[in-house]
Design a protein around this motif. Structure first.
Motif, mmCIF file in Angstrom:
data_model
loop_
_atom_site.group_PDB
_atom_site.id
_atom_site.type_symbol
_atom_site.label_atom_id
_atom_site.label_comp_id
_atom_site.label_asym_id
_atom_site.label_seq_id
_atom_site.Cartn_x
_atom_site.Cartn_y
_atom_site.Cartn_z
ATOM 1 N N ALA A 125 0.810 -1.220 0.000
ATOM 2 C CA ALA A 125 0.000 0.000 0.000
ATOM 3 C C ALA A 125 0.846 1.273 0.000
ATOM 4 O O ALA A 125 0.315 2.356 -0.243
ATOM 5 N N GLN A 126 2.147 1.169 0.282
ATOM 6 C CA GLN A 126 3.021 2.354 0.302
ATOM 7 C C GLN A 126 2.946 3.063 -1.053
ATOM 8 O O GLN A 126 3.010 2.428 -2.098
ATOM 9 N N ASP A 127 2.779 4.377 -1.002
ATOM 10 C CA ASP A 127 2.769 5.248 -2.186
ATOM 11 C C ASP A 127 1.570 5.034 -3.103
ATOM 12 O O ASP A 127 1.599 5.422 -4.265
ATOM 13 N N ALA A 140 -1.974 13.022 -1.616
ATOM 14 C CA ALA A 140 -2.682 11.798 -1.996
ATOM 15 C C ALA A 140 -1.904 10.528 -1.676
ATOM 16 O O ALA A 140 -2.493 9.467 -1.490
ATOM 17 N N ARG A 141 -0.577 10.614 -1.582
ATOM 18 C CA ARG A 141 0.286 9.438 -1.448
ATOM 19 C C ARG A 141 0.183 8.819 -0.057
ATOM 20 O O ARG A 141 0.294 9.501 0.948
ATOM 21 N N THR A 142 -0.023 7.495 -0.016
ATOM 22 C CA THR A 142 -0.077 6.787 1.264
ATOM 23 C C THR A 142 1.327 6.601 1.829
ATOM 24 O O THR A 142 2.280 6.336 1.102
ATOM 25 N N THR A 143 1.419 6.763 3.144
ATOM 26 C CA THR A 143 2.681 6.545 3.867
ATOM 27 C C THR A 143 2.366 5.929 5.222
ATOM 28 O O THR A 143 1.230 5.999 5.693
ATOM 29 N N ALA A 144 3.386 5.367 5.850
ATOM 30 C CA ALA A 144 3.205 4.827 7.196
ATOM 31 C C ALA A 144 2.974 5.954 8.200
ATOM 32 O O ALA A 144 2.189 5.819 9.135
ATOM 33 N N GLY A 190 -3.010 6.766 5.350
ATOM 34 C CA GLY A 190 -2.039 5.838 5.911
ATOM 35 C C GLY A 190 -2.053 4.515 5.144
ATOM 36 O O GLY A 190 -2.858 4.314 4.228
ATOM 37 N N LEU A 191 -1.180 3.616 5.547
ATOM 38 C CA LEU A 191 -1.070 2.336 4.850
ATOM 39 C C LEU A 191 -2.340 1.495 4.969
ATOM 40 O O LEU A 191 -2.711 0.804 4.022
ATOM 41 N N TRP A 192 -3.005 1.538 6.133
ATOM 42 C CA TRP A 192 -4.268 0.793 6.281
ATOM 43 C C TRP A 192 -5.292 1.311 5.278
ATOM 44 O O TRP A 192 -6.032 0.536 4.673
#
Length: 187
Positions: free
Chosen positions: A17-19, A91-95, A40-42
């Protein structure tokens, strides 16, 4: 991931799910467009905003009176019928939000202005004071209503509902959300 709320992302799902990005919950005529820092990653793994267990967005939304019951992340589209929506600065997912660069936040702020001008919600509520300060170049911003707006859209800053933000209890968070609700739903 399936659409059920019981699906728990595996470590591999979270890593993948990262990025990634997830769609906004947005439409015309919103009373409030809630704006997270970034998914977030979830959220990236499930496709739902504020999906990580321990995130207090959904409980704060309910306790403040914005929703008639506690919604689950997989029920996020029910918000549109209540005049509410969700977007993000980046918009980018990160931890962790700290993984975003200042340039990403500033670019996200510019894209957010475009989105707000397109959809014209009554209020844009940014969830995270640090991200707001960076994205909009307002280093002295405090929680609450902001003196500037975006066109006819009022700006409001709320605390980040992440479980990582220990500065605010759920009750304090719900109180800040309630202050906003009382402005958009007077009486």
């Amino acid at each position: 991931m399936g659409s059920g709320s019981s699906a728990r992302p595996s470590p591999a799902d979270l890593a993948a799910a990262q990025d990634q990005t997830i769609p906004d919950v947005i439409g015309p005529g919103l009373r409030v467009l809630f704006c997270g820092i970034n998914p977030g990653l979830w959220s990236g793994a499930t496709g739902y905003h504020f999906a990580r267990p321990g995130n207090r967005f959904w409980p704060a939304l309910h306790r403040s009176g914005f929703t008639p019951r506690l919604l689950r992340p997989d029920e996020q589209h029910e918000l549109l019928g209540l005049g509410l929506g969700i977007t993000n600065v980046a918009a980018r997912t990160t931890a962790k939000a700290e993984q975003l660069t200042a340039d990403e936040l500033r670019a996200g702020g510019r894209a957010l202005v475009d989105r707000v001008e397109r959809y014209q919600p009554r209020v844009l509520a940014v969830l995270g004071i640090g991200a707001y300060r960076t994205a909009f170049g307002r280093p002295r911003t405090t929680v609450g209503p902001q003196p500037e707006g975006i066109g006819a859209t009022a700006l409001w800053v709320l605390p980040n509902p992440s479980g990582l933000n220990a500065h605010y209890t759920l009750d304090a968070l719900a109180s800040e959300f309630r202050a906003l609700r009382e402005v958009v739903e007077p009486g």
